[in-house]
Structure formats: structure tokens, C-alpha cells
Motif scaffolding. Structure first.
Motif, mmCIF file in Angstrom:
data_model
loop_
_atom_site.group_PDB
_atom_site.id
_atom_site.type_symbol
_atom_site.label_atom_id
_atom_site.label_comp_id
_atom_site.label_asym_id
_atom_site.label_seq_id
_atom_site.Cartn_x
_atom_site.Cartn_y
_atom_site.Cartn_z
ATOM 1 N N PHE A 81 0.843 -1.189 0.000
ATOM 2 C CA PHE A 81 0.000 0.000 0.000
ATOM 3 C C PHE A 81 0.878 1.238 0.000
ATOM 4 C CE2 PHE A 81 0.708 -0.753 4.479
ATOM 5 C CZ PHE A 81 0.720 0.498 5.075
ATOM 6 N N THR A 82 0.344 2.321 -0.563
ATOM 7 C CA THR A 82 1.110 3.540 -0.754
ATOM 8 C C THR A 82 0.436 4.693 -0.017
ATOM 9 O OG1 THR A 82 1.696 2.732 -2.956
ATOM 10 C CG2 THR A 82 2.130 5.061 -2.495
ATOM 11 N N PRO A 83 1.014 5.138 1.108
ATOM 12 C CA PRO A 83 0.440 6.302 1.804
ATOM 13 C C PRO A 83 0.419 7.529 0.878
ATOM 14 C CG PRO A 83 2.043 5.186 3.193
ATOM 15 C CD PRO A 83 2.166 4.598 1.820
ATOM 16 N N THR A 84 -0.520 8.446 1.119
ATOM 17 C CA THR A 84 -0.668 9.599 0.228
ATOM 18 C C THR A 84 0.466 10.605 0.357
ATOM 19 O OG1 THR A 84 -2.053 10.752 1.844
ATOM 20 C CG2 THR A 84 -3.184 9.429 0.164
ATOM 21 N N ILE A 85 1.143 10.608 1.498
ATOM 22 C CA ILE A 85 2.295 11.489 1.692
ATOM 23 C C ILE A 85 3.407 10.701 2.390
ATOM 24 C CG2 ILE A 85 1.021 13.681 1.712
ATOM 25 C CD1 ILE A 85 1.101 13.584 4.785
ATOM 26 N N PRO A 86 4.678 11.079 2.156
ATOM 27 C CA PRO A 86 5.804 10.311 2.712
ATOM 28 C C PRO A 86 5.904 10.301 4.239
ATOM 29 C CG PRO A 86 6.551 11.728 0.925
ATOM 30 C CD PRO A 86 5.131 12.106 1.221
ATOM 31 N N HIS A 87 5.286 11.246 4.917
ATOM 32 C CA HIS A 87 5.361 11.297 6.383
ATOM 33 C C HIS A 87 4.012 11.010 7.025
ATOM 34 C CE1 HIS A 87 9.045 13.357 5.241
ATOM 35 N NE2 HIS A 87 9.493 13.033 6.436
ATOM 36 N N CYS A 88 3.176 10.249 6.368
ATOM 37 C CA CYS A 88 1.832 9.944 6.850
ATOM 38 C C CYS A 88 1.899 9.226 8.198
ATOM 39 C CB CYS A 88 1.092 9.081 5.827
ATOM 40 S SG CYS A 88 -0.541 8.567 6.366
ATOM 41 N N SER A 89 1.328 9.846 9.229
ATOM 42 C CA SER A 89 1.335 9.232 10.558
ATOM 43 C C SER A 89 0.292 8.125 10.674
ATOM 44 C CB SER A 89 1.087 10.298 11.628
ATOM 45 O OG SER A 89 -0.216 10.839 11.477
ATOM 46 N N MET A 90 -0.572 7.994 9.673
ATOM 47 C CA MET A 90 -1.628 6.990 9.685
ATOM 48 C C MET A 90 -1.219 5.691 8.985
ATOM 49 S SD MET A 90 -4.184 8.348 11.213
ATOM 50 C CE MET A 90 -4.552 9.956 11.839
ATOM 51 N N ALA A 91 0.004 5.602 8.509
ATOM 52 C CA ALA A 91 0.430 4.448 7.715
ATOM 53 C C ALA A 91 0.265 3.129 8.476
ATOM 54 C CB ALA A 91 1.876 4.619 7.250
ATOM 55 N N THR A 92 0.643 3.093 9.735
ATOM 56 C CA THR A 92 0.508 1.862 10.506
ATOM 57 C C THR A 92 -0.963 1.497 10.687
ATOM 58 O OG1 THR A 92 2.576 2.360 11.667
ATOM 59 C CG2 THR A 92 1.165 0.679 12.636
ATOM 60 N N LEU A 93 -1.790 2.483 10.959
ATOM 61 C CA LEU A 93 -3.225 2.246 11.114
ATOM 62 C C LEU A 93 -3.844 1.741 9.809
ATOM 63 C CD1 LEU A 93 -5.862 2.365 12.699
ATOM 64 C CD2 LEU A 93 -5.985 4.802 12.141
ATOM 65 N N ILE A 94 -3.439 2.309 8.681
ATOM 66 C CA ILE A 94 -3.949 1.853 7.384
ATOM 67 C C ILE A 94 -3.525 0.408 7.137
ATOM 68 C CG2 ILE A 94 -3.719 2.168 4.879
ATOM 69 C CD1 ILE A 94 -3.546 5.227 5.491
ATOM 70 N N GLY A 95 -2.255 0.112 7.359
ATOM 71 C CA GLY A 95 -1.761 -1.257 7.178
ATOM 72 C C GLY A 95 -2.457 -2.235 8.104
ATOM 73 N N LEU A 96 -2.678 -1.825 9.346
ATOM 74 C CA LEU A 96 -3.377 -2.670 10.310
ATOM 75 C C LEU A 96 -4.818 -2.925 9.862
ATOM 76 C CD1 LEU A 96 -3.230 -4.142 13.049
ATOM 77 C CD2 LEU A 96 -3.942 -1.990 14.125
ATOM 78 N N SER A 97 -5.468 -1.913 9.347
ATOM 79 C CA SER A 97 -6.845 -2.061 8.862
ATOM 80 C C SER A 97 -6.912 -3.049 7.701
ATOM 81 C CB SER A 97 -7.414 -0.699 8.429
ATOM 82 O OG SER A 97 -7.497 0.179 9.519
ATOM 83 N N ILE A 98 -5.956 -2.963 6.793
ATOM 84 C CA ILE A 98 -5.900 -3.909 5.661
ATOM 85 C C ILE A 98 -5.706 -5.322 6.189
ATOM 86 C CG2 ILE A 98 -4.556 -4.620 3.641
ATOM 87 C CD1 ILE A 98 -3.933 -1.586 3.212
ATOM 88 N N LYS A 99 -4.753 -5.466 7.106
ATOM 89 C CA LYS A 99 -4.447 -6.793 7.651
ATOM 90 C C LYS A 99 -5.654 -7.380 8.385
ATOM 91 C CE LYS A 99 -0.642 -9.314 9.427
ATOM 92 N NZ LYS A 99 0.787 -9.285 9.228
ATOM 93 N N VAL A 100 -6.324 -6.585 9.194
ATOM 94 C CA VAL A 100 -7.490 -7.061 9.949
ATOM 95 C C VAL A 100 -8.613 -7.458 9.000
ATOM 96 C CG1 VAL A 100 -9.324 -6.330 11.538
ATOM 97 C CG2 VAL A 100 -6.932 -5.852 12.078
ATOM 98 N N LYS A 101 -8.846 -6.660 7.972
ATOM 99 C CA LYS A 101 -9.892 -6.998 7.000
ATOM 100 C C LYS A 101 -9.621 -8.366 6.376
ATOM 101 C CE LYS A 101 -13.328 -6.344 4.116
ATOM 102 N NZ LYS A 101 -14.715 -6.178 4.509
ATOM 103 N N LEU A 102 -8.380 -8.623 6.010
ATOM 104 C CA LEU A 102 -8.032 -9.907 5.388
ATOM 105 C C LEU A 102 -8.067 -11.048 6.399
ATOM 106 C CD1 LEU A 102 -5.223 -8.720 2.961
ATOM 107 C CD2 LEU A 102 -7.624 -9.253 2.429
ATOM 108 N N LEU A 103 -7.610 -10.808 7.619
ATOM 109 C CA LEU A 103 -7.663 -11.848 8.655
ATOM 110 C C LEU A 103 -9.106 -12.261 8.934
ATOM 111 C CD1 LEU A 103 -4.977 -10.518 11.178
ATOM 112 C CD2 LEU A 103 -4.867 -12.659 9.877
#
Length: 159
Positions: A81-103
Motif C-alpha cells: 500500500f502507498t500512503p498519500t504522503i511520505p510522512h503519513c502518521s496513519m500508515a501503521t493504522l492503514i496497514g493494520l486495517s488492511i491486515k485485519v480486513k483480510l484476517l
């Protein structure tokens, strides 16, 4: 007095959504072996809500079908996944959301690897390490406030 939220990316570029995939009779027939493919996984994650904006990850181009890799026979799913900006503080939350959805959506036989597209985030190695650590993911999901935010990201909204 309520706390004001500061957006990091105040004017994100919005992308068009892909057409929904048409289901065939074979797709719906439980007697026909239907291996899980890239598009099926993409369809599961494309509508995840961004934590900052009232847009989906697909609309922000955070997830793309070309960055989804599936090997049904080996039970492997890989998502970049590609965060919208290089310093996105939400990147971990976005990745976690993707992972949880798939789990929550896939059979237990699948190993799920979610990571940031190389070269697109300032702390991608740290975020990727957190997302790959099963114990950290489990601990994050035991945090009721964090789980509530993840669940909000996974809530279906009308398009």
C-alpha cells in the motif's frame, strides 16, 4: 472544548474507482473450486475507509490491484500500500486495517503480508516491521480504542 484534528494531507488527489467485478454463475456455485485471486483480494480491501478523509483507500490510490499478489495454492497474500504522503502518521493504522480486513475475511490457511510500497514512506521499515510482527498486531487489537478506529475504517459506507 473539543480537540481539533489537524489533517496532514489537506488536499488529496482523488482517483476513480474501478468497475465492480461481475459475478458469474461459477463464482456463486459452491461446488466449483474457485481459487482466490488478486482481484478478489483487491475487492475486499478497496472500500476500506481512510482514517483522515471520507474516502476509500482505492479513491486515494493507497491500494491498487497491481500491488496485490495472491498464490492460492501456497496460501499466500501480499499487499503493498502507498500512503498519500511520505510522512503519513496513519500508515501503521492503514496497514493494520488492511491486515485485519483480510484476517477476518480469508480462511486461516492464508499467510498475509501487508507492507508499504518501497520508497514511498519515510519510516517504511519501522511500519513494515510492526505490521509483520504477529504479537504487536495482536496487542494492537487488544487496545479497545485502536480496535474501534480500525472497525470504523472497515465499516462499509455508501459510494
Amino acid at each position: 472544548m473539543s480537540e481539533e484534528i489537524q489533517l496532514q494531507n489537506t488536499n488529496p488527489f482523488i482517483f476513480h474507482r474501478m468497475e465492480d467485478r461481475l459475478l458469474t454463475t461459477c463464482d456463486e456455485d459452491e461446488d466449483v473450486h474457485d481459487p482466490i485471486d488478486d482481484r478478489e483480494i483487491f475487492d475486499l480491501i478497496r472500500s476500506i475507509n481512510d482514517p483522515e478523509h471520507p474516502l476509500s483507500l482505492e479513491e486515494l490510490n493507497v491500494v491498487e490491484q497491481v500491488r496485490v499478489k495472491v498464490n492460492d495454492a501456497e496460501g499466500m497474500v501480499g499487499i503493498e500500500f502507498t500512503p498519500t504522503i511520505p510522512h503519513c502518521s496513519m500508515a501503521t493504522l492503514i496497514g493494520l486495517s488492511i491486515k485485519v480486513k483480510l484476517l477476518r475475511s480469508l480462511p486461516d490457511r492464508f499467510k498475509i503480508d501487508v507492507h508499504i510500497t518501497p520508497g514511498t514512506h519515510a519510516t517504511e521499515n519501522d511500519v513494515n516491521k510492526q505490521l509483520a510482527d504477529k504479537e504487536r498486531v495482536a496487542a494492537a487489537l487488544e487496545n479497545s480504542q485502536l480496535l474501534e478506529v480500525v472497525n470504523q475504517c472497515l465499516t462499509t459506507r455508501s459510494v
